[in-house]
Write a protein that holds these residues in place. Structure first.
Motif, mmCIF file in Angstrom:
data_model
loop_
_atom_site.group_PDB
_atom_site.id
_atom_site.type_symbol
_atom_site.label_atom_id
_atom_site.label_comp_id
_atom_site.label_asym_id
_atom_site.label_seq_id
_atom_site.Cartn_x
_atom_site.Cartn_y
_atom_site.Cartn_z
ATOM 1 N N GLY A 229 -18.868 28.697 -20.350
ATOM 2 C CA GLY A 229 -19.646 29.443 -21.323
ATOM 3 C C GLY A 229 -20.384 30.622 -20.711
ATOM 4 N N GLU A 230 -20.241 30.798 -19.396
ATOM 5 C CA GLU A 230 -20.937 31.865 -18.675
ATOM 6 C C GLU A 230 -19.917 32.826 -18.080
ATOM 7 N N GLY B 235 -14.930 31.768 -23.660
ATOM 8 C CA GLY B 235 -14.549 31.290 -22.333
ATOM 9 C C GLY B 235 -13.042 31.201 -22.180
ATOM 10 N N TYR B 236 -12.373 30.640 -23.184
ATOM 11 C CA TYR B 236 -10.911 30.540 -23.149
ATOM 12 C C TYR B 236 -10.285 31.930 -23.032
ATOM 13 N N PHE B 237 -10.776 32.874 -23.856
ATOM 14 C CA PHE B 237 -10.180 34.199 -23.898
ATOM 15 C C PHE B 237 -10.258 34.885 -22.540
ATOM 16 N N PHE B 238 -11.438 34.898 -21.948
ATOM 17 C CA PHE B 238 -11.576 35.633 -20.699
ATOM 18 C C PHE B 238 -10.971 34.886 -19.516
ATOM 19 N N ALA B 239 -10.835 33.586 -19.611
ATOM 20 C CA ALA B 239 -10.065 32.862 -18.603
ATOM 21 C C ALA B 239 -8.588 33.231 -18.708
ATOM 22 N N CYS B 240 -8.079 33.349 -19.938
ATOM 23 C CA CYS B 240 -6.692 33.787 -20.138
ATOM 24 C C CYS B 240 -6.480 35.187 -19.569
ATOM 25 N N VAL B 241 -7.429 36.080 -19.812
ATOM 26 C CA VAL B 241 -7.316 37.449 -19.301
ATOM 27 C C VAL B 241 -7.282 37.452 -17.773
ATOM 28 N N ALA B 242 -8.221 36.740 -17.155
ATOM 29 C CA ALA B 242 -8.289 36.723 -15.690
ATOM 30 C C ALA B 242 -7.057 36.063 -15.088
ATOM 31 N N ALA C 282 -16.620 34.867 -11.202
ATOM 32 C CA ALA C 282 -16.761 34.390 -9.829
ATOM 33 C C ALA C 282 -15.682 33.378 -9.489
ATOM 34 N N ALA C 283 -15.339 32.523 -10.435
ATOM 35 C CA ALA C 283 -14.309 31.507 -10.195
ATOM 36 C C ALA C 283 -12.958 32.146 -9.912
ATOM 37 N N PHE C 284 -12.595 33.150 -10.705
ATOM 38 C CA PHE C 284 -11.290 33.777 -10.500
ATOM 39 C C PHE C 284 -11.275 34.668 -9.258
ATOM 40 N N ALA C 285 -12.420 35.236 -8.906
ATOM 41 C CA ALA C 285 -12.508 35.974 -7.647
ATOM 42 C C ALA C 285 -12.283 35.022 -6.468
ATOM 43 N N HIS C 286 -12.844 33.828 -6.567
ATOM 44 C CA HIS C 286 -12.653 32.808 -5.522
ATOM 45 C C HIS C 286 -11.187 32.398 -5.437
ATOM 46 N N ILE C 287 -10.555 32.195 -6.593
ATOM 47 C CA ILE C 287 -9.145 31.798 -6.597
ATOM 48 C C ILE C 287 -8.286 32.887 -5.967
ATOM 49 N N ARG C 288 -8.568 34.127 -6.307
ATOM 50 C CA ARG C 288 -7.811 35.237 -5.722
ATOM 51 C C ARG C 288 -7.975 35.274 -4.204
ATOM 52 N N GLU C 289 -9.208 35.108 -3.746
ATOM 53 C CA GLU C 289 -9.471 35.194 -2.306
ATOM 54 C C GLU C 289 -8.877 34.022 -1.544
ATOM 55 N N ARG C 290 -9.008 32.813 -2.092
ATOM 56 C CA ARG C 290 -8.566 31.625 -1.351
ATOM 57 C C ARG C 290 -7.077 31.358 -1.482
ATOM 58 N N ARG D 122 -6.567 13.152 -4.002
ATOM 59 C CA ARG D 122 -6.153 13.139 -2.592
ATOM 60 C C ARG D 122 -5.803 11.734 -2.126
ATOM 61 N N GLU D 123 -6.540 10.747 -2.605
ATOM 62 C CA GLU D 123 -6.230 9.359 -2.237
ATOM 63 C C GLU D 123 -4.844 8.943 -2.723
ATOM 64 N N ASN D 124 -4.377 9.591 -3.791
ATOM 65 C CA ASN D 124 -3.044 9.307 -4.319
ATOM 66 C C ASN D 124 -1.978 10.231 -3.747
ATOM 67 N N GLY D 125 -2.359 10.997 -2.731
ATOM 68 C CA GLY D 125 -1.390 11.838 -2.046
ATOM 69 C C GLY D 125 -1.255 13.241 -2.581
ATOM 70 N N GLY D 126 -2.114 13.642 -3.520
ATOM 71 C CA GLY D 126 -2.026 14.972 -4.105
ATOM 72 C C GLY D 126 -2.918 15.976 -3.401
ATOM 73 N N LYS D 127 -2.745 17.242 -3.782
ATOM 74 C CA LYS D 127 -3.549 18.330 -3.245
ATOM 75 C C LYS D 127 -4.496 18.818 -4.335
ATOM 76 N N ALA D 128 -5.777 18.907 -4.002
ATOM 77 C CA ALA D 128 -6.751 19.318 -5.016
ATOM 78 C C ALA D 128 -7.985 19.921 -4.351
ATOM 79 N N HIS D 129 -8.674 20.750 -5.125
ATOM 80 C CA HIS D 129 -9.888 21.418 -4.669
ATOM 81 C C HIS D 129 -10.880 21.459 -5.825
ATOM 82 N N ALA D 130 -12.153 21.381 -5.517
ATOM 83 C CA ALA D 130 -13.198 21.395 -6.541
ATOM 84 C C ALA D 130 -13.740 22.802 -6.722
ATOM 85 N N LEU D 131 -14.078 23.138 -7.956
ATOM 86 C CA LEU D 131 -14.646 24.441 -8.257
ATOM 87 C C LEU D 131 -15.619 24.297 -9.422
#
Length: 254
Positions: free
Chosen positions: A69-70, A122-129, A76-84, A55-64
């Motif tokens: 491995g869980e 973790g990679y696989f199910f992140a790809c799926v979501a 929960a992370a992808f549900a948050h992304i969908r909602e927000r 953000r200090e460099n003028g970009g847009k970003a959010h923490a999650l």
């Protein structure tokens, strides 16, 4: 201003393992080219620090905060992304672990399971979501950070090398099955890179004596040198690129 081919304005990008090293470098570069970046890692304060710098460099970003491995945290992370955000255009699977550096015969069940859970499951199910979100909006780009170890296993890094080989194959699976949905999937294969994650190698003079002569460019990489390849794979410049394993290794595998 970036070339239109590399313009990511309006894109939502998730970068895992983005609190430092290669992931942080990728997050910064995607934001510089217009993407709104979700900085994900296990610990929220570390993510927030990266977000602040973007953000200090003028970009847009959010923490999650998300432990890759869980499975519950991934969901929960992808549900948050969908909602927000309602969409996801770019996924960079970068979070990884390598808890055991030693002879393959000394591999413990615990080290094996942890490595597989993060680096492969973790990679696989992140790809799926991510793919499900991308399918709803006409496509997107998935980049899986693998390793040169996935092509040539490195000594004392057995299970890690095995998971990275699987990531390369997994990338090809998603590329083939998701191309008709407008989803591209590619892998980045970093060589020896100067990060805290690789410190068991980069801070070991004996290891460097073995590795550096094998690298035609004669040195290890900086994290920033991996980010440009990811920018290409995420952008319209790579609109006809899917299923590839892009080696960024100083010539190691040449």
């Amino acid at each position: 201003m970036p070339s239109s081919l590399f313009d990511l304005s309006g894109k939502i990008a998730l970068v895992t393992g983005a609190s430092r090293g290669i992931g942080e470098a990728i997050a910064h570069l995607l934001a510089q080219h217009g993407a709104e970046v979700i900085v994900a890692s296990r610990k929220a304060p570390a993510c927030e620090a990266v977000v602040q710098r973007i953000r200090e460099n003028g970009g847009k970003a959010h923490a999650l905060a998300c432990h890759m491995g869980e499975l519950e945290q991934i969901d929960a992370a992808f549900a948050h992304i969908r909602e927000r955000f309602g969409r996801l255009d770019i996924l960079v699977n970068n979070a990884a672990t390598n808890p055991q550096f030693g002879h393959v015969l000394d591999t413990t069940v615990e080290a094996f399971q942890k490595t597989v859970d993060v680096n492969l499951r973790g990679y696989f199910f992140a790809c799926v979501a991510a793919g499900k979100l991308m399918r709803e909006h006409g496509g997107g780009s998935i980049i899986n950070v693998a390793s040169v170890n996935g092509v040539q296993p490195a000594p004392m890094q057995g299970v890690y090398s095995i998971t990275k080989a699987a990531v390369i194959n997994m990338t090809q699976v998603f590329a083939k099955e998701c191309a008709a949905l407008g989803i591209r999937c590619n892998a980045l294969l970093p060589g020896l890179t100067d990060t805290q994650f690789a410190s068991a190698l980069t801070q070991n003079p004996q290891v460097l004596e073995q590795w550096l002569p094998r690298i035609p460019l004669g040195r290890m990489a900086r994290p920033e040198e991996m980010a440009g390849a990811v920018l290409y794979l995420a952008s319209d410049a790579a609109s006809y690129t899917t299923g590839t394993a892009l080696e960024v290794d100083g010539g190691l595998l040449a």
